[in-house]
Write a protein that holds these residues in place. Sequence first.
Motif, PDB file in Angstrom:
ATOM      1  N   TYR A 106     -42.708  26.509  -1.448  1.00 54.49           N
ATOM      2  CA  TYR A 106     -42.130  27.897  -0.722  1.00 54.49           C
ATOM      3  C   TYR A 106     -42.678  27.663   0.773  1.00 54.49           C
ATOM      4  O   TYR A 106     -41.600  28.007   1.709  1.00 54.49           O
ATOM      5  CB  TYR A 106     -42.862  28.900  -1.488  1.00 54.49           C
ATOM      6  CG  TYR A 106     -43.160  30.230  -0.633  1.00 54.49           C
ATOM      7  CD1 TYR A 106     -41.997  30.841   0.101  1.00 54.49           C
ATOM      8  CD2 TYR A 106     -44.482  30.607  -0.305  1.00 54.49           C
ATOM      9  CE1 TYR A 106     -42.419  31.996   1.024  1.00 54.49           C
ATOM     10  CE2 TYR A 106     -44.670  31.824   0.359  1.00 54.49           C
ATOM     11  CZ  TYR A 106     -43.595  32.306   1.001  1.00 54.49           C
ATOM     12  OH  TYR A 106     -43.997  33.443   1.799  1.00 54.49           O
ATOM     13  N   VAL A 107     -43.783  27.432   1.049  1.00 54.80           N
ATOM     14  CA  VAL A 107     -44.255  27.315   2.365  1.00 54.80           C
ATOM     15  C   VAL A 107     -43.469  26.174   3.158  1.00 54.80           C
ATOM     16  O   VAL A 107     -42.898  26.324   4.266  1.00 54.80           O
ATOM     17  CB  VAL A 107     -45.826  27.170   2.549  1.00 54.80           C
ATOM     18  CG1 VAL A 107     -46.191  26.932   3.684  1.00 54.80           C
ATOM     19  CG2 VAL A 107     -46.659  28.264   1.938  1.00 54.80           C
ATOM     20  N   ASN A 227     -41.869  25.243  -9.988  1.00 53.17           N
ATOM     21  CA  ASN A 227     -41.097  24.977  -8.619  1.00 53.17           C
ATOM     22  C   ASN A 227     -40.229  26.401  -8.408  1.00 53.17           C
ATOM     23  O   ASN A 227     -39.554  26.916  -8.997  1.00 53.17           O
ATOM     24  CB  ASN A 227     -40.129  24.004  -8.857  1.00 53.17           C
ATOM     25  CG  ASN A 227     -39.505  23.430  -7.543  1.00 53.17           C
ATOM     26  OD1 ASN A 227     -38.806  24.413  -6.957  1.00 53.17           O
ATOM     27  ND2 ASN A 227     -39.303  21.945  -7.388  1.00 53.17           N
ATOM     28  N   TYR A 228     -40.743  26.840  -7.087  1.00 52.93           N
ATOM     29  CA  TYR A 228     -40.012  27.958  -6.488  1.00 52.93           C
ATOM     30  C   TYR A 228     -38.571  27.756  -6.280  1.00 52.93           C
ATOM     31  O   TYR A 228     -37.586  28.529  -6.644  1.00 52.93           O
ATOM     32  CB  TYR A 228     -40.584  28.481  -5.243  1.00 52.93           C
ATOM     33  CG  TYR A 228     -42.037  29.527  -5.458  1.00 52.93           C
ATOM     34  CD1 TYR A 228     -42.023  30.596  -5.826  1.00 52.93           C
ATOM     35  CD2 TYR A 228     -43.398  29.119  -5.010  1.00 52.93           C
ATOM     36  CE1 TYR A 228     -42.865  31.549  -6.141  1.00 52.93           C
ATOM     37  CE2 TYR A 228     -44.297  29.963  -5.342  1.00 52.93           C
ATOM     38  CZ  TYR A 228     -44.096  31.050  -5.611  1.00 52.93           C
ATOM     39  OH  TYR A 228     -45.163  31.992  -6.053  1.00 52.93           O
ATOM     40  N   GLN A 247     -39.968  36.626   1.598  1.00 51.55           N
ATOM     41  CA  GLN A 247     -39.240  35.857   2.254  1.00 51.55           C
ATOM     42  C   GLN A 247     -38.336  34.750   1.702  1.00 51.55           C
ATOM     43  O   GLN A 247     -36.978  34.337   2.097  1.00 51.55           O
ATOM     44  CB  GLN A 247     -40.337  34.961   3.589  1.00 51.55           C
ATOM     45  CG  GLN A 247     -40.896  35.767   4.608  1.00 51.55           C
ATOM     46  CD  GLN A 247     -41.476  34.919   5.376  1.00 51.55           C
ATOM     47  OE1 GLN A 247     -41.084  34.162   6.140  1.00 51.55           O
ATOM     48  NE2 GLN A 247     -42.826  34.874   5.450  1.00 51.55           N
ATOM     49  N   LEU A 248     -38.872  34.101   0.824  1.00 51.75           N
ATOM     50  CA  LEU A 248     -38.092  33.301  -0.098  1.00 51.75           C
ATOM     51  C   LEU A 248     -36.959  33.798  -0.946  1.00 51.75           C
ATOM     52  O   LEU A 248     -35.920  33.234  -0.851  1.00 51.75           O
ATOM     53  CB  LEU A 248     -39.104  32.640  -1.156  1.00 51.75           C
ATOM     54  CG  LEU A 248     -38.423  31.366  -1.899  1.00 51.75           C
ATOM     55  CD1 LEU A 248     -38.097  30.241  -0.917  1.00 51.75           C
ATOM     56  CD2 LEU A 248     -39.169  30.658  -2.966  1.00 51.75           C
ATOM     57  N   ALA A 249     -37.055  34.893  -1.320  1.00 51.11           N
ATOM     58  CA  ALA A 249     -36.284  35.686  -2.135  1.00 51.11           C
ATOM     59  C   ALA A 249     -35.050  36.238  -1.387  1.00 51.11           C
ATOM     60  O   ALA A 249     -33.906  36.078  -1.526  1.00 51.11           O
ATOM     61  CB  ALA A 249     -36.644  37.047  -2.659  1.00 51.11           C
TER      62      ALA A 249
END
Length: 303
Positions: A106-107, A227-228, A247-249
């Motif tokens: 994710y980061v 795993n995102y 942020q990822l969504a």
Amino acid sequence: MNIYNFDLNLLRVLDALLRERNVSRAAERLSLSQPAVSNALSRLRELLDDPLLVRVGRAMQPTPRALSLEAPIRDALQQIEHTLNAGDFFDPATSRQRFVIAVTDYVELICMPRLMAHLAQVAPGIQLAIEHLTPSLPAAALDDGQLDLVVGRFVEVPTRFHTRRWASETLQVALRSGHPHVGETLDLEAFLRLRHLWVHGGQTRGMVDQWLEEQGLSRDVAYTTPNYLQAAHIVARSDLAAVLPTQLARYFAGLLPLRLFDLPFDLGSFRLDVVSVAQRERDAGLQWLIEQIVAVGAGAALQ
């Protein structure tokens, strides 16, 4: 033992031997010949009156005396290195330093594209090597220099490390567009009826399940993954729900047929930190890189 009569180069050899547990690999690490390392080991054994490393089968195992020396010697060598480097001038435009950083996927997705685009303009010679970040702080890897820094969420950070806030983050629920069991809103009852995908990241229990357990509730976790990045793709092609960092969504909602909902209960925000060894606060190159990473997390202008 008189320290002024002791060849301090032998300590570098002992450190390499304790890291590698193999004469050939230690020689390669030190850019020395194998006979030179073997000779240094013989001198160390004589000076310290201990075999230090003994062969067990095909491997070399350190003695109790060697194990007791490992951490103090490594700390001393790192302190010397950091002291000598403290006054070094750092020029991003000409530097060819290589930094090893541990992050989650994710980061890496949120931070690294922008950071690398920036480095290509102002520090084209700098290299980044990314390692997978485990749920707990990889303290030993930071201590012995295998990692330069890490970026992630940590419950506790020992005082020997320096911490900078990278970002504050919240969570959202991601569902595929046209999900048959959710309308315009998502309340707690509807949330609990769903089948869930959980990105565990090596943890045994996440923030959502901890809150539910405290309320005497639970959810149906049908699929777990570390795993995102794959999670969003799986949710977009199934009836599973996933709780993802906001942020990822939002990033994946712009690419995939996903709908996002606020959690039907308040978990607040959580912080992500940049963590490095406090002894390296005067390492100009590392501190410059940390500033760039912090600026990415804050959405600020890069310098």
